[in-house]
Write a protein that holds these residues in place. Structure first.
Motif, PDB file in Angstrom:
ATOM      1  N   PHE A  94       0.838  -1.193   0.000  1.00  0.00           N
ATOM      2  CA  PHE A  94       0.000   0.000   0.000  1.00  0.00           C
ATOM      3  C   PHE A  94       0.877   1.250   0.000  1.00  0.00           C
ATOM      4  O   PHE A  94       1.942   1.284   0.631  1.00  0.00           O
ATOM      5  N   VAL A  95       0.412   2.290  -0.666  1.00  0.00           N
ATOM      6  CA  VAL A  95       1.123   3.573  -0.700  1.00  0.00           C
ATOM      7  C   VAL A  95       0.863   4.343   0.591  1.00  0.00           C
ATOM      8  O   VAL A  95       1.726   5.066   1.082  1.00  0.00           O
ATOM      9  N   TYR A  96      -0.348   4.180   1.136  1.00  0.00           N
ATOM     10  CA  TYR A  96      -0.677   4.904   2.362  1.00  0.00           C
ATOM     11  C   TYR A  96      -1.637   4.097   3.222  1.00  0.00           C
ATOM     12  O   TYR A  96      -2.348   3.212   2.757  1.00  0.00           O
ATOM     13  N   ASP A  97      -1.614   4.442   4.513  1.00  0.00           N
ATOM     14  CA  ASP A  97      -2.583   3.968   5.492  1.00  0.00           C
ATOM     15  C   ASP A  97      -3.276   5.201   6.050  1.00  0.00           C
ATOM     16  O   ASP A  97      -2.711   6.297   6.036  1.00  0.00           O
ATOM     17  N   SER A  98      -4.506   5.036   6.524  1.00  0.00           N
ATOM     18  CA  SER A  98      -5.197   6.143   7.183  1.00  0.00           C
ATOM     19  C   SER A  98      -5.961   5.597   8.386  1.00  0.00           C
ATOM     20  O   SER A  98      -7.186   5.525   8.381  1.00  0.00           O
ATOM     21  N   PRO A 107       0.962  14.438   7.028  1.00  0.00           N
ATOM     22  CA  PRO A 107       1.284  13.055   6.668  1.00  0.00           C
ATOM     23  C   PRO A 107       2.678  12.699   7.189  1.00  0.00           C
ATOM     24  O   PRO A 107       3.559  13.557   7.269  1.00  0.00           O
ATOM     25  N   PHE A 108       2.867  11.445   7.551  1.00  0.00           N
ATOM     26  CA  PHE A 108       4.154  11.005   8.085  1.00  0.00           C
ATOM     27  C   PHE A 108       4.327   9.526   7.766  1.00  0.00           C
ATOM     28  O   PHE A 108       3.395   8.854   7.314  1.00  0.00           O
ATOM     29  N   ARG A 109       5.534   9.052   7.970  1.00  0.00           N
ATOM     30  CA  ARG A 109       5.798   7.623   7.809  1.00  0.00           C
ATOM     31  C   ARG A 109       5.824   6.994   9.207  1.00  0.00           C
ATOM     32  O   ARG A 109       6.676   7.346  10.022  1.00  0.00           O
ATOM     33  N   PRO A 110       4.888   6.099   9.494  1.00  0.00           N
ATOM     34  CA  PRO A 110       4.877   5.493  10.832  1.00  0.00           C
ATOM     35  C   PRO A 110       6.091   4.585  11.025  1.00  0.00           C
ATOM     36  O   PRO A 110       6.741   4.191  10.060  1.00  0.00           O
ATOM     37  N   TRP A 131       3.054   5.943   3.562  1.00  0.00           N
ATOM     38  CA  TRP A 131       2.679   7.177   4.245  1.00  0.00           C
ATOM     39  C   TRP A 131       1.469   6.940   5.136  1.00  0.00           C
ATOM     40  O   TRP A 131       0.635   6.076   4.847  1.00  0.00           O
ATOM     41  N   GLU A 132       1.372   7.725   6.174  1.00  0.00           N
ATOM     42  CA  GLU A 132       0.194   7.739   7.025  1.00  0.00           C
ATOM     43  C   GLU A 132      -0.544   9.053   6.824  1.00  0.00           C
ATOM     44  O   GLU A 132       0.051  10.128   6.904  1.00  0.00           O
ATOM     45  N   LEU A 133      -1.833   8.972   6.503  1.00  0.00           N
ATOM     46  CA  LEU A 133      -2.697  10.151   6.437  1.00  0.00           C
ATOM     47  C   LEU A 133      -3.535  10.132   7.705  1.00  0.00           C
ATOM     48  O   LEU A 133      -4.522   9.401   7.794  1.00  0.00           O
ATOM     49  N   PRO A 134      -3.138  10.901   8.725  1.00  0.00           N
ATOM     50  CA  PRO A 134      -3.746  10.760  10.050  1.00  0.00           C
ATOM     51  C   PRO A 134      -5.213  11.157  10.080  1.00  0.00           C
ATOM     52  O   PRO A 134      -5.650  12.042   9.346  1.00  0.00           O
ATOM     53  N   VAL A 181      -3.054  18.335   5.813  1.00  0.00           N
ATOM     54  CA  VAL A 181      -4.108  17.438   5.331  1.00  0.00           C
ATOM     55  C   VAL A 181      -5.136  17.286   6.455  1.00  0.00           C
ATOM     56  O   VAL A 181      -4.795  16.910   7.569  1.00  0.00           O
ATOM     57  N   LEU A 182      -6.383  17.603   6.147  1.00  0.00           N
ATOM     58  CA  LEU A 182      -7.468  17.425   7.110  1.00  0.00           C
ATOM     59  C   LEU A 182      -8.293  16.226   6.654  1.00  0.00           C
ATOM     60  O   LEU A 182      -9.006  16.302   5.657  1.00  0.00           O
ATOM     61  N   THR A 183      -8.172  15.119   7.369  1.00  0.00           N
ATOM     62  CA  THR A 183      -8.859  13.891   6.995  1.00  0.00           C
ATOM     63  C   THR A 183     -10.201  13.843   7.717  1.00  0.00           C
ATOM     64  O   THR A 183     -10.252  13.642   8.929  1.00  0.00           O
TER      65      THR A 183
END
Length: 202
Positions: A94-98, A107-110, A131-134, A181-183
């Motif tokens: 996966f490119v990202y997790d959220s 965004p950050f890398r966990p 990446w993590e999209l919090p 980024v506002l998730t």
């Protein structure tokens, strides 16, 4: 609303839902939105053994591929994770997790492999390749609006209360965080009521 505002969105759709509602799933894709991975059967991964979690991820992945989607993102159920979840997210490519709440707007890398023990300092693991999209429960429509009997949750917030929270978060981020980024997490059966859609539009 998304169409009228010419906005793209990400829909985290469980594999079981894709199979059960193929026409609705296709309409999401035809509108140009992203479909991302949300397990197969909407099962909490924190209660699964690693092999069960992997099998669930694989099954959902196959279902998404069957409708022409190679998922880029993953979101766990209710932000619950097992000890293996993030390793599996990386393993699947996966490119990202959220699913995490470690940062409010960036965004950050966990890290994978942190070691935590009482009486000892944190031993940091390595940075993940994705990446993590919090996200945040304050920015989730479910916790504000959705009534529940057991466990009891009052729900039923007025849209004006939620608008005040979401708008203040957006304004603060816009003022203080470059490239923030506002998730905002929304469930169609919750946000989709008329008075809530009007709030979202505002």
């Amino acid at each position: 609303l998304l169409e009228s505002r010419q906005l793209d969105a990400t829909f985290f759709v469980p594999g079981h839902t894709v199979e059960s509602f193929p026409r609705e799933t296709q309409s999401i894709l035809e509108a140009g939105h992203e479909i991302a991975h949300h397990s197969y059967a909407h099962v909490d991964p924190s209660n699964q053994a690693r092999d069960e979690e992997r099998a669930d991820m694989e099954r959902a992945w196959r279902v998404l591929e069957g409708v022409g989607v190679t998922p880029l993102g993953y979101r766990s159920l209710s932000a619950d994770l097992s000890d293996a979840t993030l390793e599996l997210v990386e393993e699947f490519g996966f490119v990202y997790d959220s699913s995490l709440m470690t940062d409010d707007y960036r965004p950050f890398r966990p890290r994978l492999g942190d070691r935590v023990a009482r009486g000892e300092p944190l031993q940091r693991g390595r940075e993940a390749r994705f990446w993590e999209l919090p996200l945040s429960f304050e920015l989730d429509d479910w916790v504000h609006f959705q009534f529940n009997f057991d466990p009891y949750r009052k729900g039923g917030a007025t849209p004006s209360q939620v608008l005040e929270i979401w708008q203040a978060e957006l304004d603060w981020m816009d003022e203080h965080v470059d490239d923030g980024v506002l998730t905002v997490t929304m469930h169609p059966q919750v946000i989709g009521r008329g008075h809530r859609i009007a709030m979202l539009d505002a």
